[in-house]
Design a protein around this motif. Structure first.
Motif, short mmCIF file in Angstrom:
data_model
loop_
_atom_site.label_atom_id
_atom_site.label_comp_id
_atom_site.label_asym_id
_atom_site.label_seq_id
_atom_site.Cartn_x
_atom_site.Cartn_y
_atom_site.Cartn_z
N PHE A 102 0.81 -1.21 0.00
CA PHE A 102 0.00 0.00 0.00
C PHE A 102 0.84 1.26 0.00
CE2 PHE A 102 -3.25 -3.03 0.88
CZ PHE A 102 -4.36 -2.50 0.26
N THR A 103 2.16 1.13 0.09
CA THR A 103 3.02 2.30 -0.02
C THR A 103 3.35 2.62 -1.48
OG1 THR A 103 5.10 1.04 0.15
CG2 THR A 103 4.08 1.81 2.22
N ALA A 104 2.94 1.74 -2.39
CA ALA A 104 3.25 1.93 -3.81
C ALA A 104 2.55 3.18 -4.35
CB ALA A 104 2.80 0.71 -4.61
N LYS A 105 3.24 3.87 -5.24
CA LYS A 105 2.70 5.09 -5.85
C LYS A 105 1.88 4.74 -7.08
CE LYS A 105 6.36 7.96 -4.00
NZ LYS A 105 6.48 7.12 -2.86
N LEU A 106 0.75 5.43 -7.25
CA LEU A 106 -0.07 5.23 -8.43
C LEU A 106 0.58 5.95 -9.61
CD1 LEU A 106 -2.06 4.42 -6.19
CD2 LEU A 106 -3.86 5.40 -7.58
N LEU A 107 0.52 5.30 -10.78
CA LEU A 107 1.15 5.85 -11.97
C LEU A 107 0.12 6.24 -13.02
CD1 LEU A 107 4.05 3.23 -12.32
CD2 LEU A 107 4.07 5.42 -11.09
N ASP A 108 0.44 7.31 -13.78
CA ASP A 108 -0.45 7.74 -14.86
C ASP A 108 -0.17 6.94 -16.13
OD1 ASP A 108 1.82 8.85 -16.05
OD2 ASP A 108 1.29 10.91 -15.55
N ARG A 146 -15.25 0.72 -3.50
CA ARG A 146 -15.18 2.06 -2.92
C ARG A 146 -14.33 3.01 -3.76
NH1 ARG A 146 -18.95 3.28 0.89
NH2 ARG A 146 -17.58 4.99 1.44
N VAL A 147 -13.17 2.54 -4.24
CA VAL A 147 -12.33 3.38 -5.09
C VAL A 147 -13.10 3.75 -6.36
CG1 VAL A 147 -10.23 3.38 -6.52
CG2 VAL A 147 -10.13 2.54 -4.17
N GLY A 148 -13.83 2.80 -6.91
CA GLY A 148 -14.63 3.06 -8.11
C GLY A 148 -15.73 4.09 -7.89
N MET A 149 -16.23 4.18 -6.66
CA MET A 149 -17.28 5.15 -6.34
C MET A 149 -16.75 6.57 -6.21
SD MET A 149 -19.30 2.93 -3.44
CE MET A 149 -20.72 3.96 -3.17
N LEU A 150 -15.50 6.71 -5.77
CA LEU A 150 -14.99 8.03 -5.43
C LEU A 150 -14.05 8.66 -6.44
CD1 LEU A 150 -16.14 7.32 -2.56
CD2 LEU A 150 -14.26 8.68 -1.71
N TYR A 151 -13.45 7.87 -7.31
CA TYR A 151 -12.41 8.41 -8.19
C TYR A 151 -12.74 8.24 -9.66
CZ TYR A 151 -9.44 8.84 -4.09
OH TYR A 151 -8.91 9.20 -2.88
N GLY A 152 -11.98 8.99 -10.48
CA GLY A 152 -12.11 8.92 -11.92
C GLY A 152 -11.32 7.76 -12.50
N PRO A 153 -11.43 7.57 -13.82
CA PRO A 153 -10.82 6.42 -14.48
C PRO A 153 -9.31 6.28 -14.29
CG PRO A 153 -12.35 7.51 -15.96
CD PRO A 153 -12.24 8.38 -14.75
N LEU A 154 -8.56 7.36 -14.27
CA LEU A 154 -7.11 7.26 -14.14
C LEU A 154 -6.72 6.63 -12.80
CD1 LEU A 154 -4.30 7.92 -15.34
CD2 LEU A 154 -4.43 10.10 -14.13
N VAL A 155 -7.30 7.13 -11.73
CA VAL A 155 -6.98 6.61 -10.39
C VAL A 155 -7.57 5.21 -10.22
CG1 VAL A 155 -7.34 6.95 -7.92
CG2 VAL A 155 -6.70 8.88 -9.37
N VAL A 156 -8.79 5.01 -10.69
CA VAL A 156 -9.42 3.69 -10.58
C VAL A 156 -8.57 2.65 -11.31
CG1 VAL A 156 -11.41 2.28 -11.25
CG2 VAL A 156 -11.77 4.53 -10.24
N GLY A 157 -8.17 2.97 -12.52
CA GLY A 157 -7.36 2.02 -13.28
C GLY A 157 -6.05 1.68 -12.60
N ALA A 158 -5.35 2.69 -12.12
CA ALA A 158 -4.07 2.47 -11.45
C ALA A 158 -4.26 1.66 -10.17
CB ALA A 158 -3.39 3.80 -11.16
N ALA A 159 -5.26 2.03 -9.36
CA ALA A 159 -5.49 1.34 -8.08
C ALA A 159 -5.95 -0.09 -8.30
CB ALA A 159 -6.50 2.12 -7.25
N TRP A 160 -6.88 -0.29 -9.21
CA TRP A 160 -7.40 -1.64 -9.44
C TRP A 160 -6.30 -2.57 -9.94
CZ3 TRP A 160 -12.97 -2.36 -11.60
CH2 TRP A 160 -13.89 -1.74 -10.74
N ARG A 161 -5.39 -2.07 -10.78
CA ARG A 161 -4.28 -2.91 -11.25
C ARG A 161 -3.41 -3.36 -10.09
NH1 ARG A 161 -5.19 0.66 -15.24
NH2 ARG A 161 -5.52 -0.21 -17.30
N MET A 162 -3.23 -2.50 -9.10
CA MET A 162 -2.43 -2.86 -7.93
C MET A 162 -3.19 -3.80 -6.99
SD MET A 162 -0.73 0.72 -6.91
CE MET A 162 0.70 1.36 -7.75
#
Length: 136
Positions: free
Chosen positions: A35-41, A111-127
């Motif tokens: 969970f310390t990993a950084k999300l990437l664009d 929950r991430v899908g409810m609160l964030y847009g596609p860029l963050v959702v995609g990065a978080a879901w992949r992790m």
């Protein structure tokens, strides 16, 4: 002499098998997540909180925010469910290696899908669920 060696071999083999099976039964079932990993664009650059705040967004930040931020759908949610979400947030807060169950991962993705847009959702879901991301 050969019989004794054979019996000794069988005893050692069975002991190793039983020990391995016991160790596997004791291992937690789930996925290890950093969970310390950084999300990437899209360009594989770390995502910043905002243009004014260059702090890089971690998976911990996104997931905790998603768990702790109330949404309209939470109005009918029982206190026990809200408490469970807070417990999960505390479990993952800034942790390098957390073992999560499939149910916990599903909740985080929802929950991430409810609160964030596609860029963050995609990065978080992949992790959170690399197997699902690779299948698509």
């Amino acid at each position: 002499m050969q019989v004794r060696l054979f019996v000794l071999f069988i005893v050692v083999a069975v002991s190793l098998f039983v020990g391995a099976a016991h160790a596997q039964a004791q291992a937690p079932i789930g996925r290890h997540i950093d969970f310390t990993a950084k999300l990437l664009d899209l360009n594989s650059h770390p995502i910043a909180l905002s243009e004014k705040d260059p702090t890089q967004v971690t998976l911990s930040y996104v997931c905790i925010n998603a768990l702790e931020t109330p949404v309209d759908a939470d109005r009918e949610m029982a206190g026990e469910q809200k408490f469970a979400m807070d417990q999960l947030a505390r479990k993952i807060y800034a942790q390098k290696d957390v073992v999560l169950s499939a149910e916990e991962i599903t909740l985080l993705k929802k929950r991430v899908g409810m609160l964030y847009g596609p860029l963050v959702v995609g990065a978080a879901w992949r992790m959170l669920d690399s197997d699902a991301a690779e299948k698509k």
